[in-house]
Write a protein that holds these residues in place. Sequence first.
Motif, short mmCIF file in Angstrom:
data_model
loop_
_atom_site.label_atom_id
_atom_site.label_comp_id
_atom_site.label_asym_id
_atom_site.label_seq_id
_atom_site.Cartn_x
_atom_site.Cartn_y
_atom_site.Cartn_z
N LEU A 1 41.27 42.62 24.15
CA LEU A 1 42.75 42.67 24.74
C LEU A 1 42.76 43.00 26.33
CD1 LEU A 1 45.64 42.00 24.46
CD2 LEU A 1 45.91 44.35 23.79
N ALA A 2 41.88 43.66 27.04
CA ALA A 2 41.73 44.08 28.11
C ALA A 2 41.39 42.88 29.20
CB ALA A 2 40.98 45.33 28.20
N ARG A 3 40.80 41.69 28.58
CA ARG A 3 40.37 40.79 29.16
C ARG A 3 41.64 39.90 29.79
NH1 ARG A 3 35.70 38.18 25.40
NH2 ARG A 3 36.11 36.37 26.98
N VAL A 4 42.46 40.12 29.06
CA VAL A 4 43.99 39.39 28.86
C VAL A 4 44.95 39.79 29.63
CG1 VAL A 4 45.86 38.13 27.90
CG2 VAL A 4 43.53 38.46 27.00
N PRO A 5 45.39 39.22 31.05
CA PRO A 5 46.35 39.78 31.90
C PRO A 5 47.84 40.06 31.01
CG PRO A 5 45.31 38.00 33.04
CD PRO A 5 44.83 38.04 31.53
N VAL A 6 48.39 41.03 31.13
CA VAL A 6 49.65 41.41 30.36
C VAL A 6 50.57 41.91 31.23
CG1 VAL A 6 50.67 42.97 28.53
CG2 VAL A 6 48.37 42.09 28.43
N ALA A 7 52.06 41.32 30.99
CA ALA A 7 53.24 41.93 31.62
C ALA A 7 54.14 42.35 30.53
CB ALA A 7 53.88 40.68 32.47
N VAL A 8 54.58 43.39 30.83
CA VAL A 8 55.63 44.18 29.66
C VAL A 8 57.08 44.23 30.54
CG1 VAL A 8 56.11 46.25 28.58
CG2 VAL A 8 53.86 45.59 28.74
#
Length: 317
Positions: free
Chosen positions: A245-252
Amino acid sequence: MSYPTHLTSPVEAITVRRGTFWVPGDVEQTPAGTVQVGPMHVEWEAAPNAAGAPIVLIHGGGGQGADWKTTPDGRPGWADRLVRAGHPVYVVDRPGHGRSPAHADVVGPVGPQGGYESTAFVFVPRDAGGHARWPWGREAGDAELDQLVASAGSLPADIAVGQRRDADRLLRLLAEIGPAVLVAHSAGAPAAWLAAMARPDLVSGIVAVEPMGPPFAEIPGIGALAHGLTAAEPPAGIEAALASLARVPVAVVTGEASVFVPAGHSVADYLAEHGSAVTRIDLPALGIAGNGHGLFFEANSDETLAPVREWIAKLAS
């Protein structure tokens, strides 16, 4: 043309391509015959010259894909705005929700039907407080609230089973359309986490809008997030899954006047602690005040979408 009274803003005409299809479910034998378990309905739309990142919109809890299409007062929703911004958009009805079949003997037992009390608690608290972006009525018989409650469904009784099925169907969809940005609301977020954990190469980014949480929470009447962000066990265990999952950019994304704000902050903290590059789109910090849990259909839904669109645009830069 005349419109129903709750439709105050007819959608302006643009040229688009659109269609629908199904992600088939698992084939199983039942006393009634051979059936599909948990197919997923997909509605897609794109302008002929669409050049933006493909986006998959994943509804929350007892919601449905239509939540993204039109606001309770009849304005264009995030789906239409993203199409107009040049993105191919895929709106899903998670298995057992909306247009996806929901026979309990096939998809499994479901929880209680959403109604006025549960909707008010989550989306439209009758004690408005700082919730200024729902300017409409808050009682049964008020047109906009009636529209919102009419769309309410139910969650699976076993949320782990539901999340596992949701993620599998999302991965089948992504295998067909290619990598996409997943925009997931509330209880739809676990499916996005699980999909990215299994196939980060197919997920260009995740926008978690007021996501279910906090990690490892026991959520009354719903179930436990026994594996951190999810009730379903991630592929290869939590640590390996979080590394993927850390390989994927995330916005919360969090609003100001929602009961889910602490959960959203906790989810962002947890992701950051486990190596994810997390962008916190905290709406009040951006001067966007008064939003609740359903910030994508409240009175300033175009305003709440703006920072999300900016974040998605940066993924390709």
